[in-house]
Write a protein that holds these residues in place. Structure first.
Motif, PDB file in Angstrom:
ATOM      1  N   ASP A   1       0.853  -1.173   0.106  1.00  0.00           N
ATOM      2  CA  ASP A   1       0.105  -0.054  -0.172  1.00  0.00           C
ATOM      3  C   ASP A   1       0.845   1.202  -0.028  1.00  0.00           C
ATOM      4  O   ASP A   1       0.791   2.428  -0.683  1.00  0.00           O
ATOM      5  CB  ASP A   1      -1.090  -0.034   1.263  1.00  0.00           C
ATOM      6  CG  ASP A   1      -1.977   1.288   1.177  1.00  0.00           C
ATOM      7  OD1 ASP A   1      -2.771   0.989   0.237  1.00  0.00           O
ATOM      8  OD2 ASP A   1      -2.136   2.072   2.130  1.00  0.00           O
ATOM      9  N   LEU A   2       2.009   1.315   0.822  1.00  0.00           N
ATOM     10  CA  LEU A   2       2.737   2.464   1.050  1.00  0.00           C
ATOM     11  C   LEU A   2       3.614   2.507   0.013  1.00  0.00           C
ATOM     12  O   LEU A   2       4.105   3.911  -0.410  1.00  0.00           O
ATOM     13  CB  LEU A   2       3.375   2.500   2.342  1.00  0.00           C
ATOM     14  CG  LEU A   2       2.329   2.682   3.567  1.00  0.00           C
ATOM     15  CD1 LEU A   2       3.177   2.160   5.098  1.00  0.00           C
ATOM     16  CD2 LEU A   2       1.609   3.898   3.518  1.00  0.00           C
ATOM     17  N   TYR A   3       4.407   1.747  -0.598  1.00  0.00           N
ATOM     18  CA  TYR A   3       5.582   1.794  -1.320  1.00  0.00           C
ATOM     19  C   TYR A   3       5.354   0.957  -2.556  1.00  0.00           C
ATOM     20  O   TYR A   3       6.232   0.093  -3.152  1.00  0.00           O
ATOM     21  CB  TYR A   3       6.816   1.217  -0.553  1.00  0.00           C
ATOM     22  CG  TYR A   3       6.949   2.022   0.644  1.00  0.00           C
ATOM     23  CD1 TYR A   3       7.228   3.194   0.774  1.00  0.00           C
ATOM     24  CD2 TYR A   3       6.863   1.383   1.988  1.00  0.00           C
ATOM     25  CE1 TYR A   3       7.482   3.938   1.927  1.00  0.00           C
ATOM     26  CE2 TYR A   3       6.827   2.107   3.166  1.00  0.00           C
ATOM     27  CZ  TYR A   3       7.361   3.287   3.287  1.00  0.00           C
ATOM     28  OH  TYR A   3       7.342   3.966   4.270  1.00  0.00           O
ATOM     29  N   PRO A   4       4.415   1.178  -3.381  1.00  0.00           N
ATOM     30  CA  PRO A   4       4.073   0.393  -4.594  1.00  0.00           C
ATOM     31  C   PRO A   4       5.043   0.538  -5.766  1.00  0.00           C
ATOM     32  O   PRO A   4       5.189   0.126  -6.759  1.00  0.00           O
ATOM     33  CB  PRO A   4       2.573   0.917  -4.863  1.00  0.00           C
ATOM     34  CG  PRO A   4       2.612   2.248  -4.462  1.00  0.00           C
ATOM     35  CD  PRO A   4       3.264   2.380  -3.133  1.00  0.00           C
ATOM     36  N   VAL A   5       5.640   1.668  -5.717  1.00  0.00           N
ATOM     37  CA  VAL A   5       6.496   2.183  -6.863  1.00  0.00           C
ATOM     38  C   VAL A   5       8.022   2.043  -6.640  1.00  0.00           C
ATOM     39  O   VAL A   5       8.932   2.258  -7.545  1.00  0.00           O
ATOM     40  CB  VAL A   5       6.484   3.712  -7.260  1.00  0.00           C
ATOM     41  CG1 VAL A   5       4.942   4.134  -7.651  1.00  0.00           C
ATOM     42  CG2 VAL A   5       7.105   4.766  -6.118  1.00  0.00           C
ATOM     43  N   VAL A   6       8.340   1.235  -5.548  1.00  0.00           N
ATOM     44  CA  VAL A   6       9.849   0.708  -5.319  1.00  0.00           C
ATOM     45  C   VAL A   6       9.716  -0.642  -5.207  1.00  0.00           C
ATOM     46  O   VAL A   6       8.929  -1.337  -5.136  1.00  0.00           O
ATOM     47  CB  VAL A   6      10.579   1.478  -4.034  1.00  0.00           C
ATOM     48  CG1 VAL A   6      10.562   3.125  -4.048  1.00  0.00           C
ATOM     49  CG2 VAL A   6       9.758   1.154  -2.857  1.00  0.00           C
ATOM     50  N   SER A   7      11.106  -1.148  -5.255  1.00  0.00           N
ATOM     51  CA  SER A   7      11.104  -2.793  -5.399  1.00  0.00           C
ATOM     52  C   SER A   7      10.533  -3.289  -3.822  1.00  0.00           C
ATOM     53  O   SER A   7      10.284  -2.507  -2.802  1.00  0.00           O
ATOM     54  CB  SER A   7      12.370  -3.122  -5.368  1.00  0.00           C
ATOM     55  OG  SER A   7      13.294  -2.960  -4.160  1.00  0.00           O
ATOM     56  N   ARG A   8      10.101  -4.498  -3.773  1.00  0.00           N
ATOM     57  CA  ARG A   8       9.672  -4.976  -2.788  1.00  0.00           C
ATOM     58  C   ARG A   8      10.440  -5.004  -1.495  1.00  0.00           C
ATOM     59  O   ARG A   8      10.258  -4.691  -0.230  1.00  0.00           O
ATOM     60  CB  ARG A   8       9.132  -6.526  -2.863  1.00  0.00           C
ATOM     61  CG  ARG A   8       8.351  -7.285  -1.785  1.00  0.00           C
ATOM     62  CD  ARG A   8       8.046  -8.458  -2.417  1.00  0.00           C
ATOM     63  NE  ARG A   8       7.372  -9.313  -1.222  1.00  0.00           N
ATOM     64  CZ  ARG A   8       6.000  -9.377  -0.661  1.00  0.00           C
ATOM     65  NH1 ARG A   8       5.437  -8.462  -1.153  1.00  0.00           N
ATOM     66  NH2 ARG A   8       5.832 -10.096   0.236  1.00  0.00           N
ATOM     67  N   ALA A   9      11.827  -5.156  -1.793  1.00  0.00           N
ATOM     68  CA  ALA A   9      12.914  -5.228  -0.789  1.00  0.00           C
ATOM     69  C   ALA A   9      13.262  -3.685  -0.463  1.00  0.00           C
ATOM     70  O   ALA A   9      13.250  -3.795   0.835  1.00  0.00           O
ATOM     71  CB  ALA A   9      14.216  -5.684  -1.519  1.00  0.00           C
ATOM     72  N   GLU A  10      12.998  -2.839  -1.129  1.00  0.00           N
ATOM     73  CA  GLU A  10      13.158  -1.514  -0.923  1.00  0.00           C
ATOM     74  C   GLU A  10      11.867  -1.110   0.160  1.00  0.00           C
ATOM     75  O   GLU A  10      12.022  -0.361   1.259  1.00  0.00           O
ATOM     76  CB  GLU A  10      13.403  -0.425  -1.825  1.00  0.00           C
ATOM     77  CG  GLU A  10      13.646   1.066  -1.181  1.00  0.00           C
ATOM     78  CD  GLU A  10      14.677   1.549  -0.457  1.00  0.00           C
ATOM     79  OE1 GLU A  10      14.536   2.565   0.063  1.00  0.00           O
ATOM     80  OE2 GLU A  10      15.369   0.545  -0.319  1.00  0.00           O
ATOM     81  N   GLY A  11      10.674  -1.265  -0.163  1.00  0.00           N
ATOM     82  CA  GLY A  11       9.622  -1.231   0.437  1.00  0.00           C
ATOM     83  C   GLY A  11       9.780  -1.646   1.928  1.00  0.00           C
ATOM     84  O   GLY A  11       9.384  -1.149   2.993  1.00  0.00           O
ATOM     85  N   TYR A  12      10.132  -3.024   2.156  1.00  0.00           N
ATOM     86  CA  TYR A  12      10.443  -3.679   3.314  1.00  0.00           C
ATOM     87  C   TYR A  12      11.556  -2.774   4.172  1.00  0.00           C
ATOM     88  O   TYR A  12      11.496  -2.574   5.443  1.00  0.00           O
ATOM     89  CB  TYR A  12      10.761  -4.966   3.204  1.00  0.00           C
ATOM     90  CG  TYR A  12       9.502  -6.014   3.244  1.00  0.00           C
ATOM     91  CD1 TYR A  12       8.884  -6.226   4.526  1.00  0.00           C
ATOM     92  CD2 TYR A  12       8.793  -6.267   2.057  1.00  0.00           C
ATOM     93  CE1 TYR A  12       7.709  -7.082   4.401  1.00  0.00           C
ATOM     94  CE2 TYR A  12       7.559  -7.070   2.073  1.00  0.00           C
ATOM     95  CZ  TYR A  12       7.172  -7.447   3.381  1.00  0.00           C
ATOM     96  OH  TYR A  12       6.129  -8.082   3.322  1.00  0.00           O
ATOM     97  N   ARG A  13      12.423  -2.167   3.585  1.00  0.00           N
ATOM     98  CA  ARG A  13      13.295  -1.615   4.146  1.00  0.00           C
ATOM     99  C   ARG A  13      12.843  -0.225   4.765  1.00  0.00           C
ATOM    100  O   ARG A  13      13.421   0.060   6.036  1.00  0.00           O
ATOM    101  CB  ARG A  13      14.675  -1.186   3.216  1.00  0.00           C
ATOM    102  CG  ARG A  13      16.022  -0.559   3.960  1.00  0.00           C
ATOM    103  CD  ARG A  13      17.095  -0.139   2.954  1.00  0.00           C
ATOM    104  NE  ARG A  13      16.513   1.105   2.450  1.00  0.00           N
ATOM    105  CZ  ARG A  13      16.817   2.335   2.804  1.00  0.00           C
ATOM    106  NH1 ARG A  13      17.084   2.647   3.907  1.00  0.00           N
ATOM    107  NH2 ARG A  13      16.437   3.327   1.958  1.00  0.00           N
ATOM    108  N   ARG A  14      12.186   0.329   4.011  1.00  0.00           N
ATOM    109  CA  ARG A  14      11.480   1.777   4.397  1.00  0.00           C
ATOM    110  C   ARG A  14      10.702   1.361   5.648  1.00  0.00           C
ATOM    111  O   ARG A  14      10.497   2.340   6.576  1.00  0.00           O
ATOM    112  CB  ARG A  14      10.658   2.424   3.313  1.00  0.00           C
ATOM    113  CG  ARG A  14      11.718   2.746   2.333  1.00  0.00           C
ATOM    114  CD  ARG A  14      11.070   3.693   1.111  1.00  0.00           C
ATOM    115  NE  ARG A  14      11.898   3.928   0.035  1.00  0.00           N
ATOM    116  CZ  ARG A  14      11.422   4.755  -1.079  1.00  0.00           C
ATOM    117  NH1 ARG A  14      10.295   5.386  -1.179  1.00  0.00           N
ATOM    118  NH2 ARG A  14      12.351   4.940  -1.872  1.00  0.00           N
TER     119      ARG A  14
END
Length: 198
Positions: A78-91
């Motif tokens: 929901d929050l980080y759809p435009v970055v990679s999944r890995a980067e979304g989890y880091r954020r």
């Protein structure tokens, strides 16, 4: 490096009884009620409710790790759809720390971390992570005063989530020029190289 064991004995149960892996209320509060407050879409909030986390109700004392894992996935999508999944989890790792430090328990931890500085704060990492849930353990190997290896026994199949947590914790402790790099996976855990400047 040897894989960390997961000591999960319950004091008031017969010896050898295992606790069910759970995440404690203040961790859920820190992420979903504080850090992500008003950031999640209505669709994500409805999905969280279907998974067992109803943000409109009083939080339970603890949530099974399976629910927590699915709720983290919903938040990342929901929050980080435009970055990679890995980067979304880091954020999201940064988000959970930022929310936790605004809880009653977290404010006390922040004060101590700032007094201790990065290395001594990392020495307390196992205790601090284990206060968030009953299944994560951390092991620290000190290589220099500003370079360590950190092994975490359970990273929920998302090692970058704990990369983000480590980065955020070091920042709180006053570290500069932080570098956290995944160097190996061991079973359900991971080992990171952690470096910083003071």
């Amino acid at each position: 490096m040897a894989r960390l064991t997961e000591p999960q004995l319950v004091g008031n149960r017969p010896s050898g009884a295992l606790q069910r892996p759970v995440v404690f209320e203040h961790t859920v509060e820190g992420l979903f009620h504080i850090a992500l407050k008003d950031r999640l879409s209505r669709m994500a909030v409805a999905s969280l409710k279907r998974e067992g986390l109803d943000l409109s109700q009083k939080l339970l004392p603890a949530y099974p790790v399976e629910i927590w894992r699915r709720c983290l996935a919903i938040a990342v999508a929901d929050l980080y759809p435009v970055v990679s999944r890995a980067e979304g989890y880091r954020r999201l790792g940064h988000d959970v720390v930022e929310g936790m430090v605004r809880t009653v328990l977290g404010r006390a931890v922040v004060g101590v971390a700032r007094l201790l500085g990065p290395l001594r704060a990392l020495r307390r990492l196992d205790h601090n992570l284990h206060s968030a849930d009953n299944y994560v353990r951390a092991k620290l190997v000190e290589l220099t005063p500003t370079w360590c290896e950190v092994s975490i026994n359970e990273v929920l199949e998302q090692p970058t989530y704990y990369q983000g947590i480590l980065e955020a914790c070091l920042k709180i402790a006053g570290a500069q020029e932080i570098r956290v790099e995944l160097i190996s996976r061991e079973g359900s855990g991971a080992t990171y190289r952690v470096q910083w400047a003071e």
